[in-house]
Design an enzyme around this catalytic site. Structure first.
Site, PDB file in Angstrom:
ATOM      1  N   ARG A  87     -27.738  18.839   0.186  1.00 28.80           N
ATOM      2  CA  ARG A  87     -26.584  18.067  -0.251  1.00 28.80           C
ATOM      3  C   ARG A  87     -26.915  16.595  -0.199  1.00 28.80           C
ATOM      4  O   ARG A  87     -27.625  16.144   0.705  1.00 28.80           O
ATOM      5  CB  ARG A  87     -25.373  18.330   0.639  1.00 28.80           C
ATOM      6  CG  ARG A  87     -24.832  19.740   0.476  1.00 28.80           C
ATOM      7  CD  ARG A  87     -23.598  19.961   1.304  1.00 28.80           C
ATOM      8  NE  ARG A  87     -23.779  19.483   2.651  1.00 28.80           N
ATOM      9  CZ  ARG A  87     -22.785  19.065   3.423  1.00 28.80           C
ATOM     10  NH1 ARG A  87     -21.557  19.022   2.966  1.00 28.80           N
ATOM     11  NH2 ARG A  87     -23.026  18.664   4.653  1.00 28.80           N
ATOM     12  N   SER A 150     -33.225  19.886   8.952  1.00 33.59           N
ATOM     13  CA  SER A 150     -32.853  20.932   9.915  1.00 33.59           C
ATOM     14  C   SER A 150     -34.014  21.836  10.314  1.00 33.59           C
ATOM     15  O   SER A 150     -33.917  23.072  10.237  1.00 33.59           O
ATOM     16  CB  SER A 150     -31.729  21.768   9.333  1.00 33.59           C
ATOM     17  OG  SER A 150     -30.736  20.932   8.836  1.00 33.59           O
ATOM     18  N   ASP A 203     -29.944  18.572  12.236  1.00 33.42           N
ATOM     19  CA  ASP A 203     -28.536  18.856  11.911  1.00 33.42           C
ATOM     20  C   ASP A 203     -27.647  18.941  13.157  1.00 33.42           C
ATOM     21  O   ASP A 203     -26.460  18.606  13.109  1.00 33.42           O
ATOM     22  CB  ASP A 203     -28.383  20.111  11.039  1.00 33.42           C
ATOM     23  CG  ASP A 203     -29.098  21.328  11.588  1.00 33.42           C
ATOM     24  OD1 ASP A 203     -29.822  21.224  12.591  1.00 33.42           O
ATOM     25  OD2 ASP A 203     -28.944  22.416  10.988  1.00 33.42           O
TER      26      ASP A 203
HETATM   27  C1  GLC Z   1     -33.615  26.110  13.014  1.00 34.38           C
HETATM   28  C2  GLC Z   1     -34.353  24.770  13.034  1.00 34.38           C
HETATM   29  C3  GLC Z   1     -33.530  23.731  13.763  1.00 34.38           C
HETATM   30  C4  GLC Z   1     -32.123  23.665  13.186  1.00 34.38           C
HETATM   31  C5  GLC Z   1     -31.488  25.058  13.221  1.00 34.38           C
HETATM   32  C6  GLC Z   1     -30.078  25.070  12.641  1.00 34.38           C
HETATM   33  O1  GLC Z   1     -33.537  26.597  14.322  1.00 34.38           O
HETATM   34  O2  GLC Z   1     -35.597  24.932  13.658  1.00 34.38           O
HETATM   35  O3  GLC Z   1     -34.146  22.458  13.655  1.00 34.38           O
HETATM   36  O4  GLC Z   1     -31.350  22.763  13.915  1.00 34.38           O
HETATM   37  O5  GLC Z   1     -32.297  25.959  12.504  1.00 34.38           O
HETATM   38  O6  GLC Z   1     -30.054  24.709  11.300  1.00 34.38           O
END
Ligand code: GLC
Length: 465
Positions: A87, A150, A203
């Site tokens: 996004r 993320s 995230d």
């Molecule tokens: C996975 C990623 C992590 C992220 C999580 C939620 O565990 O390694 O960085 O925060 O997914 O999206």
């Protein structure tokens, strides 16, 4: 919950069918005693990660040492790169803890997930700016943007960090060990786009900051979505491995990367043969063990493994299968969500899934009841296990629990899986003293990850983060 729970009694089942279901129920059952032992180990692993780099729980310093005040105003841009979508957002802070945002969502193509990720992201940013006539021209200054990324990144500053490994199905070669901001900045440059990434956040860090903008009591941000992870404010005095300067606030947001818990020795989580099979066939075997029992990317696949295990013994669907049921990763976790709460007398919603989605005709009422039990077992285990990380983290900061504490949570599992919130809260309440537990407020931090990146961009611009 016990295997004698009437929800696991299948009306009209043969003794063999009921015995198989009872066995499953006992494998998926998690007593408080068992959960307590897992929480204790989780705490031990947190301490280990706070002291030393490279441990199972990475406890990564985010370089965010401030809290938003809620009084900041202005519009900030962000890119939110998640597991399924990308996004681009423009977030406006109203100065009273409220935000409005405008965003455009792009599905990550298979090509982007396996090859062209950063060029794809740059292209989406270009589209977003172009369609709104915001593309900086000629000598105009570059637009500052926050990036929510993320995946596990070892941060080296507020706007740089190297990718530790891919998780959640992404596998773009040539990125592990490299600075993801540099990779994106280069891709933006290839398009001639004047955008500068000023903040890089996980995230969970974004979710925490977006909760903190509207609520000064926010201490923890969690994602229960395609993957799972959490971030929280830690006292820097407890972060023995931190070699940087002591922040004036005395605290730092840590990205725990808790999805990796128990991945080194598989000793504490309740692995069943169905989990082991999933892990072995995943693109990241022996990694993200906790995440694989909790998050949306995996629960459908665990359920599929159970369905096939039963069908292969002719205990389900009369031993029949279908092309789609045989295909890995094709059972979306959302079918579990709807199956677990199908209250129609003939389980007609589950029947639809079996017949329309799985393409298997003539399911019996017994088949449909078994599907429902599978959905309940897999989903409830996830929700109960999710309390492990929550309890371990909050009790680590039990100094904060004598006054109100807000936990901001985002992600599809939390938002849509029936009773996820209720089971999580109920389970956590067994492990935190009542007088402290009543101070904890678990709240949905909708869109937290994207809004949080914009807030970090604001922090980076207005303070020294
Ligand atoms: C996975 C990623 C992590 C992220 C999580 C939620 O565990 O390694 O960085 O925060 O997914 O999206």
């Amino acid at each position: 919950m016990s295997s004698a729970d009437s929800r696991y009694t299948i009306v009209g089942a043969t003794p063999e069918q009921q015995a198989a279901i009872d066995m499953l129920a006992s494998q998926f059952l998690l007593t408080d005693e068992r959960l307590g032992a897992i929480i204790k180990e989780f705490r031990r692993r947190m301490e280990e990660g706070l002291a030393t780099d490279g441990k199972v729980l990475k406890m990564i310093p985010s370089y965010v040492t401030r809290r938003p005040l809620g009084s900041e105003v202005g519009s900030y841009f962000a890119i939110d790169l998640g597991g399924t979508n990308l996004r681009v957002l423009k977030v406006t802070l109203d100065g009273r803890g409220g935000v409005t945002s405008e965003h455009q969502k792009f599905a990550l193509s298979e090509e982007a997930k396996s090859r062209t990720l950063f060029d794809f992201v740059a292209q989406c940013v270009d589209t977003f700016l172009d369609e709104r006539n915001l593309r900086p021209l000629g000598q105009q200054p570059p637009i500052p943007m926050g990036l929510t990324f993320s995946y596990p990144v070892q941060q080296t500053s507020i706007n740089s960090g190297t990718l530790v490994q891919w998780t959640k199905g992404l596998n773009v070669p040539g990125c592990v060990g490299r600075d993801v901001v540099r990779l994106l900045q280069d891709a933006l440059l290839r398009l001639g786009l004047r955008v500068k990434i000023v903040a890089l956040v996980n995230d969970t860090v974004g979710t925490l900051l977006s909760a903190a903008y509207s609520d000064p009591a926010a201490q923890m941000g969690i994602i229960f979505g395609t993957g799972t992870n959490a971030a929280y404010y830690e006292d820097v005095a407890n972060l023995a491995k931190w070699k940087g300067p002591n922040p004036s606030s005395g605290e730092m947001v840590l990205n725990m990367e808790w999805g990796a818990f128990d991945s080194d020795d598989f000793a504490f989580l309740p692995f069943t043969p169905h989990d082991i099979k999933l892990d072995r066939k995943s693109i990241n075997p022996r990694k993200q063990a906790y995440e694989k029992m909790i998050s949306g990317m995996y629960l459908g696949e665990i359920a599929r493994n159970i369905v096939l295990w039963l069908a292969d013994q002719r205990l389900l669907l009369d031993g029949r299968s279908s092309e789609i049921l045989n295909a890995m990763w094709f059972i979306d976790t959302s079918y579990l969500s709807s199956g677990a709460v199908d209250t129609t007398s003939d389980l007609s919603e589950i029947q639809q899934v079996i017949e329309k989605t799985l393409n298997i005709s003539n399911s019996t009422f017994v088949d449909r009841q078994i599907f429902k039990v599978i959905a309940i077992l897999v989903g409830e285990r996830a929700a109960r296990l999710s309390a492990v990380g929550v309890v371990a983290t909050l009790t680590k900061r039990s100094d904060l629990l004598n006054k109100p504490v807000t936990v901001g949570i985002d992600g599809s599992m939390y938002e849509h899986y029936p009773y996820f919130h209720d089971i999580l809260v109920e389970t956590a309440s067994h492990f935190i003293p009542q007088e402290q537990f009543k101070n904890i407020n678990f709240t949905l931090a909708k869109d937290g990850s994207g809004v949080g990146a914009a807030i970090t961009a604001m922090l980076a611009a207005t303070y020294d983060a």
